[in-house]
Design a protein around this motif. Structure first.
Motif, PDB file in Angstrom:
ATOM      1  N   PRO A 103      30.330  49.750  40.506  1.00  0.00           N
ATOM      2  CA  PRO A 103      31.366  50.706  40.919  1.00  0.00           C
ATOM      3  C   PRO A 103      32.596  49.991  41.446  1.00  0.00           C
ATOM      4  CG  PRO A 103      29.586  50.622  42.534  1.00  0.00           C
ATOM      5  CD  PRO A 103      29.153  49.775  41.392  1.00  0.00           C
ATOM      6  N   VAL A 104      33.754  50.525  41.103  1.00  0.00           N
ATOM      7  CA  VAL A 104      35.031  49.935  41.496  1.00  0.00           C
ATOM      8  C   VAL A 104      35.951  51.051  41.971  1.00  0.00           C
ATOM      9  CG1 VAL A 104      37.127  48.853  40.561  1.00  0.00           C
ATOM     10  CG2 VAL A 104      34.883  47.962  39.921  1.00  0.00           C
ATOM     11  N   LEU A 142      44.333  45.618  36.795  1.00  0.00           N
ATOM     12  CA  LEU A 142      43.203  45.872  37.701  1.00  0.00           C
ATOM     13  C   LEU A 142      42.077  44.886  37.406  1.00  0.00           C
ATOM     14  CD1 LEU A 142      41.663  47.678  39.808  1.00  0.00           C
ATOM     15  CD2 LEU A 142      40.783  48.948  37.844  1.00  0.00           C
ATOM     16  N   LEU A 143      41.751  44.711  36.134  1.00  0.00           N
ATOM     17  CA  LEU A 143      40.636  43.843  35.758  1.00  0.00           C
ATOM     18  C   LEU A 143      40.925  42.383  36.120  1.00  0.00           C
ATOM     19  CD1 LEU A 143      39.903  45.390  32.249  1.00  0.00           C
ATOM     20  CD2 LEU A 143      38.482  45.625  34.297  1.00  0.00           C
ATOM     21  N   ARG A 144      42.082  41.911  35.710  1.00  0.00           N
ATOM     22  CA  ARG A 144      42.379  40.487  35.873  1.00  0.00           C
ATOM     23  C   ARG A 144      42.781  40.120  37.302  1.00  0.00           C
ATOM     24  NH1 ARG A 144      43.358  37.026  31.889  1.00  0.00           N
ATOM     25  NH2 ARG A 144      44.858  35.962  33.219  1.00  0.00           N
ATOM     26  N   ASP A 145      43.722  40.853  37.846  1.00  0.00           N
ATOM     27  CA  ASP A 145      44.337  40.429  39.103  1.00  0.00           C
ATOM     28  C   ASP A 145      43.588  40.927  40.328  1.00  0.00           C
ATOM     29  OD1 ASP A 145      46.213  39.348  37.442  1.00  0.00           O
ATOM     30  OD2 ASP A 145      47.677  40.956  37.726  1.00  0.00           O
ATOM     31  N   ARG A 146      42.995  42.099  40.228  1.00  0.00           N
ATOM     32  CA  ARG A 146      42.375  42.676  41.426  1.00  0.00           C
ATOM     33  C   ARG A 146      40.870  42.523  41.430  1.00  0.00           C
ATOM     34  NH1 ARG A 146      46.378  47.325  43.537  1.00  0.00           N
ATOM     35  NH2 ARG A 146      48.299  46.372  42.758  1.00  0.00           N
ATOM     36  N   LEU A 147      40.254  42.456  40.254  1.00  0.00           N
ATOM     37  CA  LEU A 147      38.799  42.320  40.208  1.00  0.00           C
ATOM     38  C   LEU A 147      38.367  40.897  39.854  1.00  0.00           C
ATOM     39  CD1 LEU A 147      37.810  45.669  38.411  1.00  0.00           C
ATOM     40  CD2 LEU A 147      37.971  45.191  40.858  1.00  0.00           C
ATOM     41  N   GLY A 148      39.318  40.041  39.515  1.00  0.00           N
ATOM     42  CA  GLY A 148      38.971  38.655  39.209  1.00  0.00           C
ATOM     43  C   GLY A 148      38.159  38.509  37.942  1.00  0.00           C
TER      44      GLY A 148
END
Ligand code: FES
Ligand code: FES
Length: 167
Positions: free
Chosen positions: A9-10, A23-29
């Motif tokens: 969950p995100v 969101l995927l790359r910068d915030r969730l790594g």
């Protein structure tokens, strides 16, 4: 309510302007999904939403509340590669590898599309329930994923080899 990324969950970003890609790359790594053109032209950012391929650079994260996102990190592991990942290695389906995650995510749903009978521009019989993925079909259906290294022949060979082993 948020969304699910690779089974976890995100929370949605507070800023509604954040793209799904950022969101995927910068915030969730999760750097597997690549930013190529950032304008819908190259396919490097392709991910799966509820199993269907989309360009995450053109998607706002908030649009996907309640949906399930799968990135390349969710398709296989280092010790248990997805059949397409293994086939890309065996057929030299990449050089620099930048386009590869998008190619593989795109191919996963491309195979499912053909099995559902979704026609492409080169499909001769639109009434076919399941469409045979010959070379022309594969190239047409993967034409939204560009490879600047020119590894397209290996990419097509890898996908063709994987057709029987993909669920
Ligand atoms: S980065 Fe999304 S299509 Fe190029
Ligand atoms: S392997 Fe380099 S862009 Fe495709």
């Amino acid at each position: 309510m948020g969304l699910t990324v690779n089974g976890a969950p995100v929370a949605l970003p507070e800023d509604p302007r954040v793209s799904l890609l950022d969101l995927l790359r910068d915030r969730l790594g999760l750097p597997g999904t690549k930013k190529g053109c950032n304008q819908g032209a190259c396919g490097a950012c392709t991910v799966l939403v509820d199993g269907m391929r989309i360009l995450s650079c053109l998607a706002l994260a908030v649009q996907y509340e309640g949906r399930s996102i799968t990135t390349i990190e969710g398709l296989g592991t280092e010790t248990a590669l997805h059949p397409l990942q293994q086939a890309f290695i065996e057929h030299d389906g990449f050089q620099c590898g930048y386009c590869t995650p998008g190619q593989i995510c795109s191919a996963v749903d491309m195979v499912a599309e053909a099995r559902r009978g979704v026609p492409s521009h080169v499909t001769a019989d639109l009434a076919e329930e399941t469409i045979l993925l010959d070379g022309a079909e594969l190239r047409e259906r993967m034409s939204g994923n560009l490879c600047r290294c020119g590894a397209h022949n290996g990419i097509i060979e890898a996908i063709a080899q994987s057709l029987e082993t993909m669920a």
